[in-house]
Design a protein around this motif. Structure first.
Motif, PDB file in Angstrom:
ATOM      1  N   MET A  90       0.834  -1.201   0.000  1.00  0.00           N
ATOM      2  CA  MET A  90       0.000   0.000   0.000  1.00  0.00           C
ATOM      3  C   MET A  90       0.872   1.255   0.000  1.00  0.00           C
ATOM      4  O   MET A  90       0.593   2.222  -0.724  1.00  0.00           O
ATOM      5  N   VAL A  91       1.923   1.247   0.808  1.00  0.00           N
ATOM      6  CA  VAL A  91       2.851   2.389   0.835  1.00  0.00           C
ATOM      7  C   VAL A  91       3.493   2.566  -0.546  1.00  0.00           C
ATOM      8  O   VAL A  91       3.694   3.689  -1.009  1.00  0.00           O
ATOM      9  N   GLY A  92       3.808   1.450  -1.203  1.00  0.00           N
ATOM     10  CA  GLY A  92       4.393   1.519  -2.541  1.00  0.00           C
ATOM     11  C   GLY A  92       3.464   2.202  -3.525  1.00  0.00           C
ATOM     12  O   GLY A  92       3.893   3.034  -4.336  1.00  0.00           O
ATOM     13  N   ASN A  93       2.180   1.871  -3.474  1.00  0.00           N
ATOM     14  CA  ASN A  93       1.211   2.512  -4.367  1.00  0.00           C
ATOM     15  C   ASN A  93       1.123   4.017  -4.104  1.00  0.00           C
ATOM     16  O   ASN A  93       1.088   4.825  -5.036  1.00  0.00           O
ATOM     17  N   LEU A  94       1.071   4.366  -2.813  1.00  0.00           N
ATOM     18  CA  LEU A  94       0.960   5.780  -2.458  1.00  0.00           C
ATOM     19  C   LEU A  94       2.210   6.563  -2.866  1.00  0.00           C
ATOM     20  O   LEU A  94       2.128   7.626  -3.483  1.00  0.00           O
ATOM     21  N   SER A  95       3.374   6.046  -2.519  1.00  0.00           N
ATOM     22  CA  SER A  95       4.615   6.785  -2.755  1.00  0.00           C
ATOM     23  C   SER A  95       4.927   6.890  -4.250  1.00  0.00           C
ATOM     24  O   SER A  95       5.436   7.918  -4.713  1.00  0.00           O
ATOM     25  N   GLU A  96       4.623   5.864  -5.018  1.00  0.00           N
ATOM     26  CA  GLU A  96       4.891   5.912  -6.462  1.00  0.00           C
ATOM     27  C   GLU A  96       4.052   7.001  -7.116  1.00  0.00           C
ATOM     28  O   GLU A  96       4.560   7.786  -7.936  1.00  0.00           O
ATOM     29  N   ALA A  97       2.789   7.061  -6.778  1.00  0.00           N
ATOM     30  CA  ALA A  97       1.910   8.077  -7.364  1.00  0.00           C
ATOM     31  C   ALA A  97       2.381   9.478  -6.983  1.00  0.00           C
ATOM     32  O   ALA A  97       2.417  10.384  -7.835  1.00  0.00           O
ATOM     33  N   ALA A  98       2.756   9.664  -5.722  1.00  0.00           N
ATOM     34  CA  ALA A  98       3.205  10.979  -5.273  1.00  0.00           C
ATOM     35  C   ALA A  98       4.521  11.370  -5.936  1.00  0.00           C
ATOM     36  O   ALA A  98       4.715  12.521  -6.349  1.00  0.00           O
ATOM     37  N   ALA A  99       5.452  10.425  -6.039  1.00  0.00           N
ATOM     38  CA  ALA A  99       6.765  10.727  -6.630  1.00  0.00           C
ATOM     39  C   ALA A  99       6.637  11.101  -8.095  1.00  0.00           C
ATOM     40  O   ALA A  99       7.260  12.063  -8.566  1.00  0.00           O
ATOM     41  N   GLU A 100       5.840  10.370  -8.831  1.00  0.00           N
ATOM     42  CA  GLU A 100       5.694  10.667 -10.262  1.00  0.00           C
ATOM     43  C   GLU A 100       5.035  12.021 -10.479  1.00  0.00           C
ATOM     44  O   GLU A 100       5.288  12.693 -11.483  1.00  0.00           O
ATOM     45  N   ALA A 101       4.213  12.449  -9.533  1.00  0.00           N
ATOM     46  CA  ALA A 101       3.530  13.736  -9.675  1.00  0.00           C
ATOM     47  C   ALA A 101       4.503  14.908  -9.579  1.00  0.00           C
ATOM     48  O   ALA A 101       4.244  15.976 -10.143  1.00  0.00           O
ATOM     49  N   ILE A 102       5.619  14.726  -8.871  1.00  0.00           N
ATOM     50  CA  ILE A 102       6.593  15.828  -8.740  1.00  0.00           C
ATOM     51  C   ILE A 102       7.869  15.556  -9.531  1.00  0.00           C
ATOM     52  O   ILE A 102       8.859  16.280  -9.392  1.00  0.00           O
ATOM     53  N   GLY A 103       7.859  14.518 -10.368  1.00  0.00           N
ATOM     54  CA  GLY A 103       9.021  14.233 -11.209  1.00  0.00           C
ATOM     55  C   GLY A 103      10.110  13.443 -10.537  1.00  0.00           C
ATOM     56  O   GLY A 103      11.227  13.341 -11.065  1.00  0.00           O
ATOM     57  N   ALA A 104       9.851  12.867  -9.370  1.00  0.00           N
ATOM     58  CA  ALA A 104      10.843  12.018  -8.705  1.00  0.00           C
ATOM     59  C   ALA A 104      10.745  10.603  -9.272  1.00  0.00           C
ATOM     60  O   ALA A 104       9.907  10.311 -10.137  1.00  0.00           O
ATOM     61  N   ASN A 105      11.590   9.713  -8.769  1.00  0.00           N
ATOM     62  CA  ASN A 105      11.655   8.341  -9.280  1.00  0.00           C
ATOM     63  C   ASN A 105      10.563   7.496  -8.621  1.00  0.00           C
ATOM     64  O   ASN A 105      10.726   6.984  -7.516  1.00  0.00           O
ATOM     65  N   GLY A 106       9.444   7.347  -9.319  1.00  0.00           N
ATOM     66  CA  GLY A 106       8.316   6.606  -8.763  1.00  0.00           C
ATOM     67  C   GLY A 106       8.609   5.141  -8.576  1.00  0.00           C
ATOM     68  O   GLY A 106       8.198   4.534  -7.580  1.00  0.00           O
ATOM     69  N   LEU A 107       9.344   4.557  -9.505  1.00  0.00           N
ATOM     70  CA  LEU A 107       9.662   3.131  -9.402  1.00  0.00           C
ATOM     71  C   LEU A 107      10.572   2.866  -8.211  1.00  0.00           C
ATOM     72  O   LEU A 107      10.408   1.863  -7.507  1.00  0.00           O
TER      73      LEU A 107
END
Length: 744
Positions: A528-545
């Motif tokens: 669940m944390v992975g889903n949340l953090s990936e979406a947030a990271a991609e929104a600001i241009g960080a490494n979602g994967l």
């Protein structure tokens, strides 16, 4: 890194080695890049010079730096080819029988005239017969004026004059004695012999005249005088009919010279060997190649310095605009330098096998090797500009034409292969994608080579097959080299490529399997944390994967004491209820350290270990801190002895955006999960509260998250949580309806 405006202590410098951000080291790396461009360019475009004198012995073996025509050897071969051309002869057919007819007509006219005395007849024949021959061939030569060159006509006239037969004097005394009957019998025999002899090509008529007597004796003529006179008339009439054609011979010699291929000195061929005498020819070859010191010019060196500097400048500007760590991280720049060095080295190695006979071996070069590595390990924009630079280098390194600096064919194919490799490998999630990219490179390289073949109209089967084969093999060779080199760069520089991250996210990885089987609650929380953090990271241009995979491993340390963590306490008592808060604190804090140690054992990359180590930062374990305070107060003791510092995680604080995002997502997911029926308002308030709490606690001081990015992260977390928990959310307007349903 940017200073966080909410920091109370200022920016804390990252824990890193000095050289990794040292400006001097960075400058030296760019100088090294300049050298990587300058050396192969200077070697290809500027020849080494030697102090050599004619007539001396060479002190060393000198090799040709490039393909060049050996003018002396070529001229010698052309001369030999011209000398071997056989003289060209033209066959000019003449009607010699007509001359014989005129002679017989004259004989019959004079011999039948009784008014002419015998002596006069002899005189007439002595004068008139040569004139008949001369007049006839004068008329015939005039008829040839517009058909043949003057040189050939002069040769015909010369040969007719030189090989003209002179009738013996005694024959003129015998001719008047021939009767009309004898002449009538002699004429067809003479015509027949002349016609038969003149069917052959005759250069030297004298050799043919020697056969006339035998042919006349074999005829039906019986009289001795008749046979003798036929022989003389035939010999007189016979002429050469095959003449040396000087102009045609020169043309044939010229064609032979033109058809003689140039003799080349291939790149790498010895021009002069050690202790060999420097002859005039050798000296001229060295001079033509610019290998003599007296011919040295420094302008080409300046030109190459400018060209290499421009290459580095363009690359520098693209690096400055990159969004990857290479903009300030020297290890990444060092990796780029190594990739360039390997790519240029591979190109040079293939170039060693290139020569005039096998120029197409250059298509085997794995030019896209560097492009793929840069795409996977660094940045796509840098890969694009690198593709252009590699293509220019290929057009120079593989150019075999001394009259031009670039060969567009090799640059074009290299550009196609490099650009195709970027599109083929970008976004690949498995190492099999590298092989697929290699196949795509092979396909498009073959197509581009095919286009060049069609443009040049070179359809020799062997050359076409070899050229296409080398182009196809180049793509597969590129894939093989990338697969072999990629793990080295990942390990040596601690690079986490998308391919490596996808491999680490496989649930069959030993650590993830351990997490799933021993701590299913923690595993579900991590997903669940992975889903949340990936979406947030991609929104600001960080490494979602990276955020997703880091989330999978961030709580791996909980597998050592799974039942001390609430998400794994199913139908059991909470063990923390029976132990002191100090011990509980130690157990909870230890899971970050334990997780890092476990990941080191399994050789999990540094970036993921750092997320596990930093995701809690130096936050306070509020529950156990307040529990300890209450226990002391209940015992009537001074609670001030309990320090907050003793109940904080040891850190370090988040050093990257990814670690900070995982930390926020971890806290948010755990907090929302603790709510029985979370509403939209509760989720919004909870997310804002957790982020504000971390900001007030200076947990974002050491990473470069901006306020705008934190606001974006907050919004994305709310939206994602709403999507996850929407089935359990009770909206205010729905509550009465549900109660009515229950009551019913």
């Amino acid at each position: 890194m940017m200073k966080n405006p909410f920091s109370k202590q200022g920016k804390v410098p990252p824990r890193t080695h000095a050289w990794k951000n040292n400006a001097g080291i960075r400058f030296l790396l760019f100088v090294l890049l300049f050298a990587l461009f300058y050396l192969p360019l200077s070697e290809r475009l500027i020849s080494k010079t030697y102090d050599i004198q004619k007539g001396s012995l060479s002190e060393t073996t000198i090799y040709s730096p490039k393909l060049i025509e050996d003018s002396a050897a070529t001229q010698k071969a052309k001369d030999q080819a011209a000398q071997q051309v056989k003289p060209v002869y033209s066959v000019i057919s003449m009607k010699n029988e007509d001359v014989a007819d005129q002679i017989f007509a004259k004989l019959e006219q004079i011999n039948t005239d009784d008014q002419i005395a015998y002596e006069q007849k002899v005189a007439v024949f002595r004068q008139e017969i040569p004139v008949l021959f001369s007049d006839y061939y004068d008329r015939y030569m005039k008829s040839l004026n517009n058909l043949h060159s003057q040189t050939l006509l002069d040769e015909i006239s010369k040969q007719l004059h030189d090989q003209q037969y002179r009738i013996p004097e005694e024959a003129f005394f015998k001719l008047p004695k021939l009767t009309p009957e004898q002449l009538a019998e002699m004429k067809p025999v003479a015509r027949s012999i002349i016609s038969k002899i003149m069917e052959d090509n005759i250069v030297d008529v004298q050799s043919v005249r020697s056969k006339v007597a035998e042919m006349v004796n074999a005829s039906r003529l019986a009289g001795k005088n008749e046979r003798e006179m036929v022989q003389e008339i035939v010999r007189f009439v016979l002429t050469p009919n095959k003449f040396f054609d000087e102009d045609a011979t020169k043309q044939a010699q010229t064609k032979a010279r033109e058809d003689t291929p140039s003799i080349n000195i291939n790149k790498g061929d010895p021009i002069v060997k050690k202790d060999e005498l420097i002859t005039e020819d050798i000296y001229q070859r060295l001079d033509a190649l610019g290998l003599l010191k007296s011919k040295v010019s420094y302008w080409p060196y300046l030109g190459i310095v400018i060209m290499a500097s421009l290459f580095v400048f363009v690359l520098f500007m693209f690096i400055r605009q990159s969004r990857s760590e290479i903009t300030s991280h020297n290890p990444h720049l060092l990796m780029l330098v190594l990739i360039y060095a390997l790519n240029i080295l591979a190109m040079k190695v293939v170039g060693l096998g290139q020569n005039a006979d096998f120029p197409y071996i250059a298509y085997l070069a794995p030019v896209a090797l560097g492009t793929i590595l840069i795409t996977i390990l660094l940045d796509v924009q840098i890969a694009f500009i690198s593709s252009i630079l590699f293509s220019i280098m290929a057009s120079i390194i593989y150019n075999q034409n001394i009259e031009q600096m670039f060969d567009f064919r090799y640059g074009f194919v290299a550009a196609v292969a490099s650009f195709v490799s970027i599109f083929a490998i970008h976004g690949a999630t498995h190492r099999s994608g590298i092989l697929k990219a290699g196949i795509m490179i092979s396909l498009f390289s073959s197509v581009s080579v095919g286009a060049i073949i069609l443009l040049a109209e070179q359809f020799e089967v062997t050359d076409v097959v070899l050229t296409l084969t080398f182009a196809a093999a180049g793509g597969l060779l590129t894939a093989i080299l990338v697969i072999g080199l990629l793990p080295f760069f990942e390990l040596a520089f601690g690079i986490l490529s998308p391919l490596k991250l996808v491999e680490l996210s496989n649930p069959n990885h030993p650590l993830l399997r351990k997490l799933l089987t021993e701590t299913p609650g923690t595993y579900h929380h991590s997903v669940m944390v992975g889903n949340l953090s990936e979406a947030a990271a991609e929104a600001i241009g960080a490494n979602g994967l990276l955020c997703r995979v880091g989330s999978f491993y961030h709580d791996i340390g909980k597998t050592k004491r799974p039942h001390y963590f609430i998400e794994n306490q199913v139908n059991i008592e909470n063990p923390h209820d029976k132990i002191e808060p100090q011990l509980s604190k130690s157990i909870i804090i230890a899971h970050s350290r334990d997780g890092v140690e476990m990941m080191k054992e399994y050789k999990i990359p540094r970036q993921i270990r750092e997320i596990a180590e930093q995701h809690h930062g130096t936050t306070l374990l509020k529950f156990f801190y307040h529990k300890a305070v209450k226990q002391l107060e209940a015992r009537g003791m001074d609670s001030s002895e309990i320090r907050e510092e003793d109940y904080r995680y040891p850190g370090p604080k988040a050093q990257t955006k990814e670690a900070a995002i995982v930390g926020v997502a971890d806290s948010v997911e755990a907090a929302v999960r603790s709510l029985r029926n979370p509403t939209m308002e509760q989720i919004d308030q909870l997310v804002d509260k957790i982020i504000k709490s971390r900001m007030d606690d200076n947990q974002f001081n050491e990473c470069d998250l901006t306020l705008k990015e934190l606001d974006t992260v907050s919004q994305i977390l709310k939206e994602t949580l709403l999507g996850i928990f929407h089935s359990r959310i009770e909206y205010p307007e729905d509550v009465p309806a549900k109660r009515e349903t229950k009551g019913a």
